[in-house]
Scaffold this motif. Structure first.
Motif, short mmCIF file in Angstrom:
data_model
loop_
_atom_site.label_atom_id
_atom_site.label_comp_id
_atom_site.label_asym_id
_atom_site.label_seq_id
_atom_site.Cartn_x
_atom_site.Cartn_y
_atom_site.Cartn_z
N ALA A 1 0.69 -1.09 -0.15
CA ALA A 1 0.00 0.03 -0.11
C ALA A 1 1.03 1.32 0.08
N LEU A 2 0.39 2.21 -0.65
CA LEU A 2 1.16 3.65 -0.65
C LEU A 2 0.60 4.61 0.53
N PRO A 3 1.51 5.42 0.87
CA PRO A 3 1.20 6.26 1.98
C PRO A 3 0.32 7.43 1.30
N GLY A 4 -0.35 7.92 2.25
CA GLY A 4 -1.34 8.96 1.91
C GLY A 4 -2.77 8.45 1.50
N THR A 5 -3.53 9.36 0.73
CA THR A 5 -4.85 9.02 0.23
C THR A 5 -5.02 9.45 -1.13
N THR A 6 -6.11 8.91 -1.84
CA THR A 6 -6.38 9.28 -3.26
C THR A 6 -6.94 10.72 -3.42
N LEU A 7 -6.74 11.42 -4.36
CA LEU A 7 -7.28 12.88 -4.52
C LEU A 7 -8.71 12.55 -4.53
N GLY A 8 -9.43 11.62 -4.88
CA GLY A 8 -10.86 11.35 -4.71
C GLY A 8 -11.13 10.32 -5.58
N LEU B 1 -14.23 9.35 -9.29
CA LEU B 1 -15.29 9.69 -9.92
C LEU B 1 -16.57 9.68 -9.44
N GLY B 2 -17.24 10.80 -9.70
CA GLY B 2 -18.60 10.66 -8.99
C GLY B 2 -18.58 11.30 -7.45
N GLY B 3 -17.53 11.40 -6.92
CA GLY B 3 -17.36 11.75 -5.76
C GLY B 3 -16.39 13.39 -5.27
N PRO B 4 -16.71 13.69 -4.26
CA PRO B 4 -15.93 15.05 -4.14
C PRO B 4 -14.39 14.92 -4.12
N SER B 5 -13.70 15.95 -4.62
CA SER B 5 -12.15 15.90 -4.51
C SER B 5 -11.78 16.13 -3.04
N THR B 6 -10.59 15.07 -2.52
CA THR B 6 -10.30 15.32 -1.11
C THR B 6 -8.95 16.37 -1.20
N GLY B 7 -8.35 16.40 -2.39
CA GLY B 7 -7.08 17.20 -2.51
C GLY B 7 -7.29 18.62 -2.57
N SER B 8 -6.10 19.30 -2.24
CA SER B 8 -6.24 20.82 -2.48
C SER B 8 -5.71 21.19 -3.78
N SER B 9 -5.77 22.31 -4.09
CA SER B 9 -5.35 23.01 -5.56
C SER B 9 -3.72 22.50 -5.90
N ALA B 10 -3.02 22.67 -4.60
CA ALA B 10 -1.66 22.52 -4.89
C ALA B 10 -1.24 20.86 -5.10
N ALA B 11 -2.30 19.98 -4.28
CA ALA B 11 -2.18 18.58 -4.61
C ALA B 11 -2.34 18.20 -6.01
N ILE C 1 -8.20 9.36 -11.04
CA ILE C 1 -7.89 10.11 -10.01
C ILE C 1 -7.80 8.93 -8.88
N ALA C 2 -8.31 8.04 -8.86
CA ALA C 2 -8.34 7.14 -7.69
C ALA C 2 -6.90 6.33 -7.98
N HIS C 3 -6.15 6.48 -8.86
CA HIS C 3 -4.86 5.96 -9.19
C HIS C 3 -3.70 6.47 -8.63
N VAL C 4 -4.03 7.94 -8.17
CA VAL C 4 -2.88 8.83 -7.50
C VAL C 4 -3.02 9.23 -6.48
N PHE C 5 -1.85 8.89 -5.65
CA PHE C 5 -2.02 9.05 -4.21
C PHE C 5 -1.27 10.31 -3.57
N VAL C 6 -1.76 11.09 -2.76
CA VAL C 6 -1.09 12.31 -2.32
C VAL C 6 -0.87 12.26 -0.77
N ASP C 7 0.18 12.65 -0.19
CA ASP C 7 0.02 13.06 1.18
C ASP C 7 0.44 14.68 1.36
N GLY C 8 -0.85 15.14 1.82
CA GLY C 8 -0.57 16.73 1.89
C GLY C 8 -0.59 17.22 0.56
N ASP C 9 0.25 17.97 0.07
CA ASP C 9 0.48 18.37 -1.41
C ASP C 9 1.86 17.64 -1.95
#
Length: 248
Positions: A61-68, A70-80, A157-165
């Motif tokens: 598993a990767l650290p962090g979370t996905t950006l969101g 399809l069909g749901g809200p984005s949990t990532g910031s503009s910087a992410a 977007i579910a295939h891209v993981f971020v931690d913060g930005d």
């Protein structure tokens, strides 16, 4: 760990999560081989491969979370989102891999597939004719010559993981190969048009937005029937059918 999570499952492949390990089971061994090869070549972070068996790949598993999703809200910031755009640019500028990918189908093959799907959607009553016709017109802009790039091929977007930005990793490389860079950017922003500007800012070069819009229509038209037949929900709010309606 007290359960096995089914991440995705259909007749071609299944992904399971057991604790911090993902098990990918694929009927086509060549897809797993292509995924491992791509992960060894890309200049972006990917999951660690734990082991391989015939038709099964175990990854961490990767650290962090996905950006969101399809069909749901984005949990990532503009910087992410911008950081993801920069990571995608690094991928597209990498030396070309040896094989064509999902984003590398020829104009003739895409046109034939698109015309077949549009006819099927109308004939089978899945979508109204005016919706299909309008989006077929929009999709035409994607059917143009393109310079091959190293593409992911299914960059949801579910295939891209971020931690913060910071982008911590990109998963699911089985469709990777030589292809149209704008296919990746369109897939990544599908259903999240509000973040397209952030992604383009991070990507750092001029982008033909008409082609991005065309790929949104094209990808959605090609997906609706398959998704419906395999138990997914393209008619859910914010998903593929809503993307098609937004072009009207």
């Amino acid at each position: 760990m007290d359960e096995v999570e089914v991440v995705v499952a259909h007749s071609e492949r299944v992904t399971l999560r057991v604790g911090d390990v993902f098990l990918k089971v694929d009927a086509d061994q060549a897809r797993l081989d292509a995924e491992v090869e791509a992960m060894s070549l890309v200049p972006v972070p990917t999951p660690d491969i734990l082991w391989r068996k015939p038709h099964v790949l175990a990854i961490a598993a990767l650290p962090g979370t996905t950006l969101g999703r399809l069909g749901g809200p984005s949990t990532g910031s503009s910087a992410a989102w911008a950081a993801a755009g920069a990571a995608i640019r690094r991928l597209h500028e990498a030396p070309l891999p040896p094989r064509p990918g999902q984003a590398g189908r020829s104009i003739a093959a895409l046109t034939a597939e698109l015309d077949h799907e549009c006819g099927s959607l109308v004939t089978n009553g899945l979508l109204p004719a005016d919706l299909v016709t309008r989006n077929r017109q929009v999709a035409e802009a994607a059917l143009r010559p393109w310079t091959p790039a190293f593409t992911h091929g299914d960059l949801q977007i579910a295939h891209v993981f971020v931690d913060g930005d910071e982008v911590t990793g990109i998963i699911d490389w089985s469709e990777a190969g030589q292809g149209d860079a704008l296919h990746d950017l369109a897939t990544f922003t599908l259903g999240h048009e509000e973040h397209l500007e952030d992604v383009v800012t991070g990507y750092g070069t001029d982008i033909d937005l008409d082609v991005i819009h065309a790929w949104w229509s094209l990808r959605s038209l090609l997906s609706v029937r398959w998704l419906t037949e395999h138990g997914f929900h393209p008619f859910a709010p914010g998903c593929e059918v809503d993307v098609l309606r937004s072009r009207m």
